[in-house]
Scaffold this motif. Structure first.
Motif, PDB file in Angstrom:
ATOM      1  N   LEU A 148       7.992  43.918  59.481  1.00 54.02           N
ATOM      2  CA  LEU A 148       6.669  44.507  59.370  1.00 54.02           C
ATOM      3  C   LEU A 148       6.759  46.022  59.224  1.00 54.02           C
ATOM      4  O   LEU A 148       5.946  46.641  58.527  1.00 54.02           O
ATOM      5  CB  LEU A 148       5.831  44.131  60.596  1.00 54.02           C
ATOM      6  CG  LEU A 148       4.372  44.569  60.584  1.00 54.02           C
ATOM      7  CD1 LEU A 148       3.631  43.983  59.394  1.00 54.02           C
ATOM      8  CD2 LEU A 148       3.683  44.152  61.892  1.00 54.02           C
ATOM      9  N   GLU A 149       7.751  46.628  59.872  1.00 51.30           N
ATOM     10  CA  GLU A 149       7.935  48.080  59.765  1.00 51.30           C
ATOM     11  C   GLU A 149       8.165  48.502  58.319  1.00 51.30           C
ATOM     12  O   GLU A 149       7.650  49.535  57.873  1.00 51.30           O
ATOM     13  CB  GLU A 149       9.120  48.535  60.630  1.00 51.30           C
ATOM     14  CG  GLU A 149       8.887  48.440  62.123  1.00 51.30           C
ATOM     15  CD  GLU A 149       9.122  47.035  62.668  1.00 51.30           C
ATOM     16  OE1 GLU A 149       9.451  46.116  61.866  1.00 51.30           O
ATOM     17  OE2 GLU A 149       8.963  46.850  63.896  1.00 51.30           O
ATOM     18  N   GLU A 150       8.912  47.708  57.562  1.00 51.35           N
ATOM     19  CA  GLU A 150       9.169  48.060  56.159  1.00 51.35           C
ATOM     20  C   GLU A 150       7.886  48.008  55.334  1.00 51.35           C
ATOM     21  O   GLU A 150       7.616  48.903  54.527  1.00 51.35           O
ATOM     22  CB  GLU A 150      10.215  47.125  55.555  1.00 51.35           C
ATOM     23  CG  GLU A 150      10.489  47.412  54.082  1.00 51.35           C
ATOM     24  CD  GLU A 150      11.635  46.613  53.512  1.00 51.35           C
ATOM     25  OE1 GLU A 150      11.755  46.552  52.267  1.00 51.35           O
ATOM     26  OE2 GLU A 150      12.439  46.051  54.293  1.00 51.35           O
ATOM     27  N   THR A 151       7.109  46.956  55.546  1.00 52.78           N
ATOM     28  CA  THR A 151       5.859  46.821  54.803  1.00 52.78           C
ATOM     29  C   THR A 151       4.897  47.957  55.124  1.00 52.78           C
ATOM     30  O   THR A 151       4.312  48.578  54.228  1.00 52.78           O
ATOM     31  CB  THR A 151       5.200  45.466  55.123  1.00 52.78           C
ATOM     32  OG1 THR A 151       6.099  44.411  54.771  1.00 52.78           O
ATOM     33  CG2 THR A 151       3.910  45.296  54.355  1.00 52.78           C
ATOM     34  N   MET A 152       4.728  48.259  56.413  1.00 52.35           N
ATOM     35  CA  MET A 152       3.784  49.297  56.796  1.00 52.35           C
ATOM     36  C   MET A 152       4.261  50.682  56.341  1.00 52.35           C
ATOM     37  O   MET A 152       3.463  51.520  55.911  1.00 52.35           O
ATOM     38  CB  MET A 152       3.579  49.290  58.316  1.00 52.35           C
ATOM     39  CG  MET A 152       2.842  48.057  58.825  1.00 52.35           C
ATOM     40  SD  MET A 152       1.202  47.792  58.058  1.00 52.35           S
ATOM     41  CE  MET A 152       1.560  46.405  56.962  1.00 52.35           C
TER      42      MET A 152
END
Length: 343
Positions: free
Chosen positions: A146-150
């Motif tokens: 999720l960190e990569e997407t955000m």
């Protein structure tokens, strides 16, 4: 010569605050998911978009793969912007999204930085824009951190390619995580776009409360349950309906239970002096935590019918209680698997 819009388009227009942000949105926004692609009549879509703006609709919602074919809705919208909206860009909120499949191979789908940012560049190119107002992660992707997407969304803002960011079809828990990551990077989560209608009420259990707590806006898509909550199916399945065509509308949506509910809801709408579509939109907007209802329109007549929902947004307690008898889950939530990590 550019189209001349109605100088009185904002007279009496309504707007709602989007969470705790500085942005307001019209209570009804226009989505280009269907009816604006390369297989559709360009001038019909153009007339719908012109009419929407003339009636105070300032928000137009797209995604990279809207069409069909993929990308064609953005291409057509970009052409309409060039022809008609050359002097009106600053009056518009334009959004687009990436997450579902767009091009072949492993880098044309999901939530990776590579896909999201490449897709954003493609959307800007197709629409002929330097930036879009809201860029969404179109769906949660469980095999991507999720960190990569955000942080891809953060990068889009820092590059000046998006002013705000949003998410769509995220669960309440993942919404909290996404908002926290964005906040740590100094980029607030502006808005969440969930499916929501009288036959698809999952957002009421926890999501709306989560968004209120976080100060995030909510724009509900498919408030008409892909046309089920209209007068289209009251007397059978018309030849030109989505139910007759290949696409997202599934024939089992037209179960006898659903049709009974729709007919009963239509009777309530008639008693209110509204069409079923108008009542369905007004019902979604009864909760002030919902910033806007996102509708589609095949033609100007359909658009006007939907926009007239704002003329009667109030419900009596008796009406709401009666609606609750029939506004029950209809097994039409196509996005549940993505939300729960099964797609």
């Amino acid at each position: 010569m550019s189209y001349v819009f109605d100088a009185k388009r904002y007279d009496g227009a309504q707007f709602r605050r989007c969470g705790q942000s500085g942005i307001v949105l019209p209570p009804v926004s226009l989505g280009l998911w269907q009816n604006f692609g390369g297989v559709d009549v360009f001038e019909t879509g153009r007339a719908v978009i012109r009419r929407a703006f003339d009636r105070g609709v300032t928000h137009f919602d797209l995604a990279n793969n809207y069409g069909p074919p993929y990308g064609s809705a953005e291409e057509n919208f970009g052409e309409i912007l060039r022809k008609d909206f050359r002097d009106y860009r600053n009056e518009l909120v334009v959004s687009s999204k990436a997450g579902w499949d767009m091009w072949p191979g492993p880098y044309g789908v999901g939530g990776s930085r590579k896909y999201l940012l490449a897709s954003l560049d493609g959307s800007l190119r197709r629409m002929g824009l330097e930036y879009i107002d809201i860029f969404y992660s179109h769906r949660p992707t469980m095999d991507v951190p999720l960190e990569e997407t955000m942080r891809a969304l953060v990068q889009a803002v820092r590059q000046g390619k998006a002013l705000y960011v949003g998410i769509s079809s995220y669960s309440p828990e993942r919404t909290r995580e996404a908002a926290q990551i964005l906040k740590s990077e100094g980029v607030p989560l502006l808005i969440h776009q969930p499916s929501y209608s009288m036959l698809n009420r999952w957002v009421e259990k926890e999501l709306l409360g989560t968004l209120e707590e976080l100060g995030v806006g909510c724009i509900a898509f498919s408030p008409l349950a892909q046309g089920l909550l209209t007068n289209k199916y009251l007397n059978g399945v018309p030849e030109n309906s989505r139910a007759k065509a290949a696409g997202s509308f599934q024939k089992d949506f037209l179960s006898e239970d659903n049709l009974k509910r729709v007919r009963a809801l239509n009777e309530i709408a008639s008693g209110r002096g509204q069409t079923l579509a108008q009542m369905a939109i007004a019902w979604v907007l009864r909760d002030r935590r919902v910033t806007s209802a996102l509708i589609g329109a095949r033609n100007v007549e359909q658009l006007d019918n939907s926009l007239d929902a704002v003329r009667k947004l109030q419900f009596t307690d008796a009406e709401l209680n009666e609606i609750d008898r029939y506004a029950q889950e209809g097994a039409i939530d196509l996005w549940r698997n993505a939300r729960e990590g099964a797609a």
